[in-house]
Write a protein that holds these residues in place. Structure first.
Motif, PDB file in Angstrom:
ATOM      1  N   UNK A 127       0.831  -1.206   0.000  1.00 58.77           N
ATOM      2  CA  UNK A 127       0.000   0.000   0.000  1.00 58.77           C
ATOM      3  C   UNK A 127       0.866   1.258   0.000  1.00 58.77           C
ATOM      4  N   UNK A 128       1.874   1.235   0.857  1.00 58.05           N
ATOM      5  CA  UNK A 128       2.747   2.399   0.973  1.00 58.05           C
ATOM      6  C   UNK A 128       3.502   2.636  -0.334  1.00 58.05           C
ATOM      7  N   UNK A 129       3.980   1.558  -0.954  1.00 55.13           N
ATOM      8  CA  UNK A 129       4.682   1.676  -2.230  1.00 55.13           C
ATOM      9  C   UNK A 129       3.749   2.273  -3.276  1.00 55.13           C
ATOM     10  N   UNK A 130       2.534   1.725  -3.330  1.00 55.95           N
ATOM     11  CA  UNK A 130       1.592   2.139  -4.358  1.00 55.95           C
ATOM     12  C   UNK A 130       1.287   3.627  -4.249  1.00 55.95           C
ATOM     13  N   UNK A 131       1.061   4.053  -3.014  1.00 57.06           N
ATOM     14  CA  UNK A 131       0.730   5.474  -2.815  1.00 57.06           C
ATOM     15  C   UNK A 131       1.884   6.380  -3.186  1.00 57.06           C
ATOM     16  N   UNK A 132       3.094   5.912  -2.899  1.00 58.53           N
ATOM     17  CA  UNK A 132       4.249   6.793  -3.081  1.00 58.53           C
ATOM     18  C   UNK A 132       4.808   6.743  -4.494  1.00 58.53           C
ATOM     19  N   UNK A 133       4.656   5.611  -5.170  1.00 61.61           N
ATOM     20  CA  UNK A 133       5.173   5.513  -6.532  1.00 61.61           C
ATOM     21  C   UNK A 133       6.620   5.031  -6.584  1.00 61.61           C
ATOM     22  N   UNK A 134       7.039   4.548  -7.761  1.00 58.34           N
ATOM     23  CA  UNK A 134       8.341   3.885  -7.891  1.00 58.34           C
ATOM     24  C   UNK A 134       9.541   4.766  -7.579  1.00 58.34           C
TER      25      UNK A 134
ATOM     26  N   UNK B 121      22.742   9.900  16.074  1.00 57.07           N
ATOM     27  CA  UNK B 121      21.763   9.591  15.034  1.00 57.07           C
ATOM     28  C   UNK B 121      21.747  10.672  13.967  1.00 57.07           C
ATOM     29  N   UNK B 122      21.962  11.907  14.422  1.00 60.43           N
ATOM     30  CA  UNK B 122      22.003  13.020  13.471  1.00 60.43           C
ATOM     31  C   UNK B 122      23.078  12.776  12.415  1.00 60.43           C
ATOM     32  N   UNK B 123      24.257  12.383  12.871  1.00 60.74           N
ATOM     33  CA  UNK B 123      25.351  12.140  11.933  1.00 60.74           C
ATOM     34  C   UNK B 123      25.023  11.021  10.966  1.00 60.74           C
ATOM     35  N   UNK B 124      24.467   9.945  11.500  1.00 58.28           N
ATOM     36  CA  UNK B 124      24.163   8.793  10.650  1.00 58.28           C
ATOM     37  C   UNK B 124      23.128   9.170   9.592  1.00 58.28           C
ATOM     38  N   UNK B 125      22.076   9.856  10.006  1.00 55.01           N
ATOM     39  CA  UNK B 125      21.016  10.210   9.064  1.00 55.01           C
ATOM     40  C   UNK B 125      21.506  11.277   8.076  1.00 55.01           C
ATOM     41  N   UNK B 126      22.306  12.231   8.571  1.00 59.92           N
ATOM     42  CA  UNK B 126      22.817  13.272   7.683  1.00 59.92           C
ATOM     43  C   UNK B 126      23.696  12.667   6.586  1.00 59.92           C
ATOM     44  N   UNK B 127      24.545  11.743   6.957  1.00 60.18           N
ATOM     45  CA  UNK B 127      25.383  11.042   5.977  1.00 60.18           C
ATOM     46  C   UNK B 127      24.524  10.334   4.931  1.00 60.18           C
ATOM     47  N   UNK B 128      23.499   9.639   5.440  1.00 60.56           N
ATOM     48  CA  UNK B 128      22.627   8.887   4.530  1.00 60.56           C
ATOM     49  C   UNK B 128      21.904   9.840   3.583  1.00 60.56           C
ATOM     50  N   UNK B 129      21.420  10.952   4.106  1.00 60.22           N
ATOM     51  CA  UNK B 129      20.733  11.947   3.272  1.00 60.22           C
ATOM     52  C   UNK B 129      21.684  12.474   2.193  1.00 60.22           C
ATOM     53  N   UNK B 130      22.887  12.819   2.634  1.00 59.13           N
ATOM     54  CA  UNK B 130      23.852  13.424   1.721  1.00 59.13           C
ATOM     55  C   UNK B 130      24.161  12.485   0.569  1.00 59.13           C
ATOM     56  N   UNK B 131      24.384  11.227   0.904  1.00 57.01           N
ATOM     57  CA  UNK B 131      24.724  10.251  -0.136  1.00 57.01           C
ATOM     58  C   UNK B 131      23.577  10.039  -1.112  1.00 57.01           C
ATOM     59  N   UNK B 132      22.358  10.085  -0.575  1.00 59.96           N
ATOM     60  CA  UNK B 132      21.207   9.736  -1.409  1.00 59.96           C
ATOM     61  C   UNK B 132      20.660  10.937  -2.182  1.00 59.96           C
ATOM     62  N   UNK B 133      20.813  12.121  -1.627  1.00 60.11           N
ATOM     63  CA  UNK B 133      20.311  13.310  -2.317  1.00 60.11           C
ATOM     64  C   UNK B 133      18.865  13.623  -1.977  1.00 60.11           C
ATOM     65  N   UNK B 134      18.460  14.870  -2.249  1.00 61.16           N
ATOM     66  CA  UNK B 134      17.159  15.365  -1.781  1.00 61.16           C
ATOM     67  C   UNK B 134      15.960  14.616  -2.345  1.00 61.16           C
ATOM     68  N   UNK B 135      16.017  14.175  -3.588  1.00 61.62           N
ATOM     69  CA  UNK B 135      14.854  13.478  -4.144  1.00 61.62           C
ATOM     70  C   UNK B 135      14.647  12.144  -3.441  1.00 61.62           C
ATOM     71  N   UNK B 136      15.748  11.442  -3.207  1.00 54.53           N
ATOM     72  CA  UNK B 136      15.646  10.163  -2.506  1.00 54.53           C
ATOM     73  C   UNK B 136      15.097  10.381  -1.102  1.00 54.53           C
ATOM     74  N   UNK B 137      15.532  11.457  -0.461  1.00 59.24           N
ATOM     75  CA  UNK B 137      15.075  11.740   0.898  1.00 59.24           C
ATOM     76  C   UNK B 137      13.570  11.991   0.917  1.00 59.24           C
ATOM     77  N   UNK B 138      13.095  12.710  -0.094  1.00 57.72           N
ATOM     78  CA  UNK B 138      11.655  12.958  -0.176  1.00 57.72           C
ATOM     79  C   UNK B 138      10.887  11.644  -0.306  1.00 57.72           C
ATOM     80  N   UNK B 139      11.417  10.736  -1.115  1.00 58.03           N
ATOM     81  CA  UNK B 139      10.782   9.439  -1.272  1.00 58.03           C
ATOM     82  C   UNK B 139      10.827   8.635   0.018  1.00 58.03           C
ATOM     83  N   UNK B 140      11.937   8.711   0.686  1.00 60.10           N
ATOM     84  CA  UNK B 140      12.110   8.050   1.986  1.00 60.10           C
ATOM     85  C   UNK B 140      11.026   8.501   2.961  1.00 60.10           C
ATOM     86  N   UNK B 141      10.815   9.802   3.044  1.00 55.57           N
ATOM     87  CA  UNK B 141       9.773  10.327   3.936  1.00 55.57           C
ATOM     88  C   UNK B 141       8.391   9.841   3.544  1.00 55.57           C
TER      89      UNK B 141
END
Lengths: 162, 162
Positions: A127-134, B121-141
């Motif tokens: 469900x979460x995947x579907x809502x968010x898209x690929x 945790x801030x460091x770990x998440x910041x590193x992960x965000x940086x590597x993945x970039x803003x679009x990936x982070x938006x998808x993550x959220x």
DNA sequence: CGATATATGTCAGTGTTATTGACATAATAT
DNA sequence: ATATTATGTCAATAACACTGACATATATCG
């Protein structure tokens, strides 16, 4: 060293970092609730689920394989695994090359129960995947993988690309 | 009802769903390790961390506010909160409008400890965000938010958009 | 005012998951 | 022959959570 421009790194501000931390907490909380509810009616708990899951995904894995994947102690695993074997959810087969090893497999009963537990999480994630898209899903994977300890990323990749 | 074409929904196959489930498990496992290591040297555990975190994020929250946010029982919270108050990490102030309420605040000591725990945790998440970039982070959220129980999403949004 | 509801606290008992440390056995490797 | 590895087991401990029952202070409603 490049100077960081605040406006180009808005997603790295404390606010956005806390957002990730909190979403991870809340999502994980709800994500584990479904199987927990099913498990509550059995004599098993979350630890048993983890073992069922990873034995199901890695048939023929050994005790030490599970230990390093789950990163728990032998004593913790022993109790949980022992109950699963005793109740007929997991089979132990002596290794052919190394007869000290116990190769682990789900029985049919184990497979059925794992499937039932998986189904609840499958639905939630689908469900979460579907809502968010690929594209969002790709970002979701990428950030999560980068949150994993660097020295473990390869092991995790081997696992998830199975 | 639209018929689903397999090739357009590749990210919804069992393989991709299991990938999300496993990444969530491994990421959460490592994500909680940093603060756990610090907490191991104190007399506190993960539950104390959660209380410190959410009191820090919601100064003046009440006991019942925490209960519904963390979704644990009063008895569980009581023990943890009592220790934090006794050791001077959290202040309880009687409500002015409703004197039955205990408004919760971090003391300076509590703020300092929360900051120390957050930093890892801030460091770990910041590193992960940086590597993945803003679009990936938006998808993550987005995916994480959709994994949260539907009826809780609004509450989570209120929390993370603070 | 009196009854009821709410916010909080507390007591006693229980269960799950995990830990550490010590030791045992069987099989493999050197 | 000895050392190492894979596994198992015993005992003790701890953190975190639960349920159920009961208590107190305060607020609200009729």
């Amino acid at each position: 060293m490049q100077r960081k421009l605040p406006h180009s790194n808005l997603y790295l501000r404390e606010e956005e970092l806390r957002r990730g931390i909190e979403l991870l907490y809340f999502a994980y909380r709800d994500f584990t609730r479904d199987p927990d509810n099913i498990l509550a009616d059995s004599s098993f708990g979350r630890a048993h689920h983890r073992v069922l899951y990873f034995v199901g995904r890695n048939p023929g894995t050994t005790v030490s394989g599970l230990l390093s994947l789950l990163r728990i102690t032998k004593q913790s695993l022993s109790r949980v695994l022992g109950q699963l074997v005793e109740d007929g959810y997991v089979d132990q087969v002596s290794g052919v090359e190394d007869r000290r090893q116990r190769l682990l497999y789900l029985t049919d009963k184990g497979k059925a129960f794992e499937k039932e537990l998986f189904e609840t999480q499958r639905q939630r994630v689908a469900e979460a995947y579907k809502k968010a898209g690929p594209e969002a899903v790709a970002g979701f994977w990428e950030v999560l993988l980068n949150i994993v300890n660097e020295e473990e990323r390869e092991a995790v990749l081997r696992q998830i690309e199975k």
